[in-house]
Design a protein around this motif. Structure first.
Motif, short mmCIF file in Angstrom:
data_model
loop_
_atom_site.label_atom_id
_atom_site.label_comp_id
_atom_site.label_asym_id
_atom_site.label_seq_id
_atom_site.Cartn_x
_atom_site.Cartn_y
_atom_site.Cartn_z
N PRO A 95 9.97 -6.84 -1.45
CA PRO A 95 8.79 -5.96 -1.49
C PRO A 95 7.55 -6.77 -1.89
O PRO A 95 7.68 -7.92 -2.33
CB PRO A 95 9.14 -4.95 -2.59
CG PRO A 95 10.55 -5.21 -2.99
CD PRO A 95 10.87 -6.61 -2.58
N SER A 96 6.39 -6.14 -1.79
CA SER A 96 5.18 -6.86 -2.18
C SER A 96 5.07 -6.95 -3.70
O SER A 96 5.21 -5.96 -4.41
CB SER A 96 3.94 -6.16 -1.63
OG SER A 96 2.80 -6.77 -2.18
N ASN A 101 0.80 -1.24 0.00
CA ASN A 101 0.00 0.00 0.00
C ASN A 101 0.83 1.28 0.00
O ASN A 101 0.39 2.30 -0.52
CB ASN A 101 -1.04 -0.01 1.12
CG ASN A 101 -0.43 -0.21 2.49
OD1 ASN A 101 0.56 -0.91 2.64
ND2 ASN A 101 -1.01 0.39 3.48
N LEU A 154 1.65 -5.00 11.69
CA LEU A 154 0.42 -5.58 11.12
C LEU A 154 -0.70 -4.54 11.08
O LEU A 154 -0.45 -3.35 11.23
CB LEU A 154 0.03 -6.81 11.95
CG LEU A 154 1.18 -7.81 12.20
CD1 LEU A 154 0.73 -8.95 13.09
CD2 LEU A 154 1.76 -8.34 10.91
N GLY A 155 -1.91 -5.00 10.90
CA GLY A 155 -3.02 -4.06 10.73
C GLY A 155 -4.14 -4.29 11.72
O GLY A 155 -3.92 -4.80 12.81
N GLY A 156 -5.34 -3.92 11.35
CA GLY A 156 -6.50 -4.08 12.22
C GLY A 156 -7.49 -2.97 12.00
O GLY A 156 -7.32 -2.14 11.10
N GLY A 208 6.50 -13.52 -5.25
CA GLY A 208 5.27 -13.54 -4.46
C GLY A 208 5.33 -14.59 -3.36
O GLY A 208 6.38 -14.83 -2.77
N THR A 233 7.93 -17.92 0.55
CA THR A 233 7.92 -19.17 1.32
C THR A 233 9.31 -19.80 1.30
O THR A 233 9.81 -20.28 2.33
CB THR A 233 6.88 -20.15 0.71
OG1 THR A 233 5.63 -19.46 0.64
CG2 THR A 233 6.72 -21.40 1.53
#
Ligand code: NAD
Length: 453
Positions: free
Chosen positions: A138-139, A114, A210-212, A168, A173
Motif C-alpha cells: 500500500p502507499s 487517496n 494511472l491518472g490525468g 516507501g 524499488t
C-alpha cells in the motif's frame, strides 16, 4: 524478513497447487471479509488519522466497496473459473476447443494513498479470487491506513499466500527488482513508467491504473441543477483527491454565468467548512503547498481560503482560466475547480483531444448528437453522460485508463481477468481426419485445400 524470501515462499506455495482450489479461495475471501467487518473500528481510526476522512465516507467509498468485491467473487468465482467452450474450426474437426482461466502465479499489487483501502484491497481481492498469491504494497503516504492493513492481514494470513509489505520508495524499488507473474499498480503516470520499466526486465505483465486531467463538459442544453449538484459532489468528495474527479469544467460561454451560480449554490448547501465531518484534509504538507500555488487569487470566483495547520483548502472555483494557466498544466488532485469556456461543442472536443487521454470524461447535455460525438471523437478510459464518478461503481463496466491514464482494467469479472491467463486448448479426436494436411502433397489435395480455404 526480506521481500525476496517471502516471494520465494509464495512461489513454492503457488506450485503446491493449493491456491487453485475454489474451496481454498472462498475460505480466505470469507476470512478477509470477516476481518474487515471485525476491524472496522481500527480501519476508521487509521484513515481518520491520515487525513480526517469520516466514517460515512470510509464506509461508502472504501470498506463497503471492498466487501462488495469480495461478495461478488464469492458468488461468481466458480463460474468465472470454469473453462469456456468455443467453436472449433473446420480444419480441426473432430475436436473441441476450450479456454481455461489460469492464475498467473505470484502477483504484486501497489496501491495509492487517496483511497488507501479500496485501491489496495480491491485489486488484491481480484488476485486472490483468480487463484494467485499476492504481495500487497500500500502507499506509505497514508501511513496509518497502511499499518492497519498490514496488521489485519499479516497477523491472520499465511505470508506464503498473502503478505502486506510496508514501506516507501526504497522498499518498493527493492520489491520491483523481483520477478513477479503480474504487477498491478495504481498511482501517477510518472511512477507508472518506473513500474513498467521494472516489469519489462522480467517480461512481467502489468495493469497500470494511472491518472490525468479528467474534463467535464457542460453544454447549453444541460440540466444545470443536476450538472452542478453532481459535479460539486464528485469534485469535492475526498477534497478533490479522487482519480476520477472532474479536474476542470468546460462550459458553453453563453451559459457560463448562470452555471457558476448553480455551482456556488451547491457548494454552499453541501457545507464544506473546516469543521465539517464530511470534508477531508489534504493528505500532507507537500500536497497542500502544491495546491495553494495553483490558486490564482485574481481568478477566484468563490473559495480560496486555506489553513495550513489543518491542511484545509476551501472548495475553490477559478474562472476566466486559460489553457496556459498553471492549474491546467498538471492533474490538480485537490479541491480547486477551474472553469473554462467554449464557443462550439467541437472546439471543446478538440481542446480535450490536445491533452493526454484522460482517465475519465464527463458530458452534461440533453442532445443525443452531442452524446454520440463525445463518445466517438475523444478517447478516455471511462466516463458518464449527465453524471460524474459513478461509472466506477458499476462493476459490470471495466474500470481503467487508456494511453497516459493507464493500461488494462479491473472491477467485477475484469478484475478476475486481470489476474488470469486465458489458456487455449484444442482437444482432438484420434479419428475422422482427412489426409489433406500430410505430405506428399498432390494436385488433387491442392484442389481440395483451395476449396476448403
Ligand atoms: P504515486 O505514483 O506517487 O504512488 C503510488 C505508489 O507508488 C505508492 O505505493 C508509492 O509508494 C509508490 N512509489 C512512489 N514513488 C515510487 C518510486 N520512485 N519507485 C517505486 N514506487 C514508488 O501516486 P499517489 O500520489 O499515491 O496517487 C496519486 C496519483 O494516482 C494520481 O495521479 C491519481 O490520478 C492516480 N490514481 C489513479 C487511480 C486509478 O484508479 N486509475 C486511483 C487513484 C489514484
Amino acid at each position: 524478513m526480506i521481500f525476496k524470501e517471502i516471494l520465494e515462499e509464495q512461489k513454492e506455495f503457488f506450485n503446491s497447487q493449493k491456491t487453485k482450489s475454489l474451496k481454498f479461495r472462498k475460505m480466505y475471501l470469507e476470512k478477509l471479509k470477516d476481518l474487515l467487518v471485525k476491524n472496522e473500528g481500527l480501519l476508521y481510526d487509521a484513515i481518520y488519522a491520515d487525513f480526517g476522512k469520516s466514517k460515512f465516507d470510509t464506509l461508502t467509498t472504501e470498506i463497503s466497496f471492498v466487501i462488495k468485491d469480495i461478495d461478488y467473487f464469492l458468488n461468481n468465482v466458480t463460474s468465472l473459473s470454469k473453462p469456456k467452450s468455443v467453436r472449433t474450426n473446420l480444419a480441426n474437426q473432430f475436436g473441441s476447443s476450450k479456454v481455461y482461466p489460469e492464475p498467473l502465479g505470484c502477483t504484486l499489487v501497489i496501491g495509492a494513498w487517496n483511497y488507501p483501502y479500496q485501491l489496495s484491497l480491491s485489486p488484491m481481492v481480484g488476485a486472490l479470487a483468480a487463484g494467485n498469491t499476492c504481495i500487497l504494497k500500500p502507499s506509505e503516504i497514508a501511513e496509518n491506513s497502511m499499518k492497519a492493513m498490514a496488521k489485519i492481514i499479516n497477523e491472520n494470513f499465511p505470508k506464503e499466500y498473502l503478505f502486506v509489505a510496508e514501506g516507501g520508495v526504497e522498499e518498493t524499488t527493492e520489491i520491483l527488482k523481483l520477478k513477479f507473474d503480474k504487477i498491478f499498480f495504481t498511482g501517477s503516470p510518472r511512477v507508472g513508467q518506473i513500474v513498467y520499466e521494472a516489469a519489462a526486465k522480467h517480461l512481467t505483465p502489468v495493469t497500470l491504473e494511472l491518472g490525468g486531467k479528467s474534463p467535464a463538459i457542460v453544454t447549453s442544453s444541460a440540466d444545470f441543477e443536476v450538472a452542478a449538484k453532481r459535479i460539486v459532489w464528485g469534485k469535492f468528495l475526498n477534497a478533490g483527491q479522487t482519480c476520477v474527479a472532474p479536474d476542470y469544467i468546460l462550459v458553453d460561454e453563453k451559459v457560463k454565468d448562470s452555471f457558476l451560480d448553480s455551482l456556488k449554490s451547491y457548494i454552499e448547501k453541501f457545507n464544506y467548512q473546516p469543521d465539517s465531518e464530511h470534508y477531508t484534509q489534504i493528505i500532507n504538507d507537500k500536497n497542500f503547498e502544491r495546491l495553494v500555488k495553483l490558486i490564482n487569487q485574481e481568478k477566484i470566483f468563490m473559495g480560496g481560503k486555506t489553513d495550513a495547520a489543518k491542511r484545509y483548502i476551501e472548495p475553490t472555483i477559478l474562472q476566466n482560466v486559460t489553457w496556459d494557466d498553471a492549474v491546467m498544466q498538471e492533474e490538480i488532485f485537490g479541491p480547486i475547480l477551474p472553469v473554462l469556456t467554449f464557443k462550439s461543442f467541437n472546439e471543446a472536443l478538440r481542446q480535450i483531444a490536445a491533452y493526454e487521454k484522460p482517465l475519465s470524461a464527463y458530458l452534461f447535455t440533453d442532445k443525443s448528437e452531442e452524446k454520440e460525438e463525445f463518445i466517438s471523437k475523444i478517447s478516455f478510459g471511462g466516463g458518464c453522460i449527465n453524471d460524474v464518478v459513478m461509472h466506477l461503481s458499476n462493476d459490470y463496466l471495466p474500470f481503467g485508463g487508456v494511453g497516459n491514464s493507464g493500461i488494462g482494467n479491473y472491477h467485477g469479472k475484469y478484475g478476475f481477468e486481470a489476474f488470469s491467463h486465458k489458456k487455449a486448448v484444442l482437444d482432438r479426436a484420434t479419428w475422422g481426419e482427412p489426409d489433406l494436411k500430410y505430405p506428399p502433397y498432390t494436385e488433387k489435395k491442392l484442389t481440395w485445400i483451395k476449396k476448403l480455404l
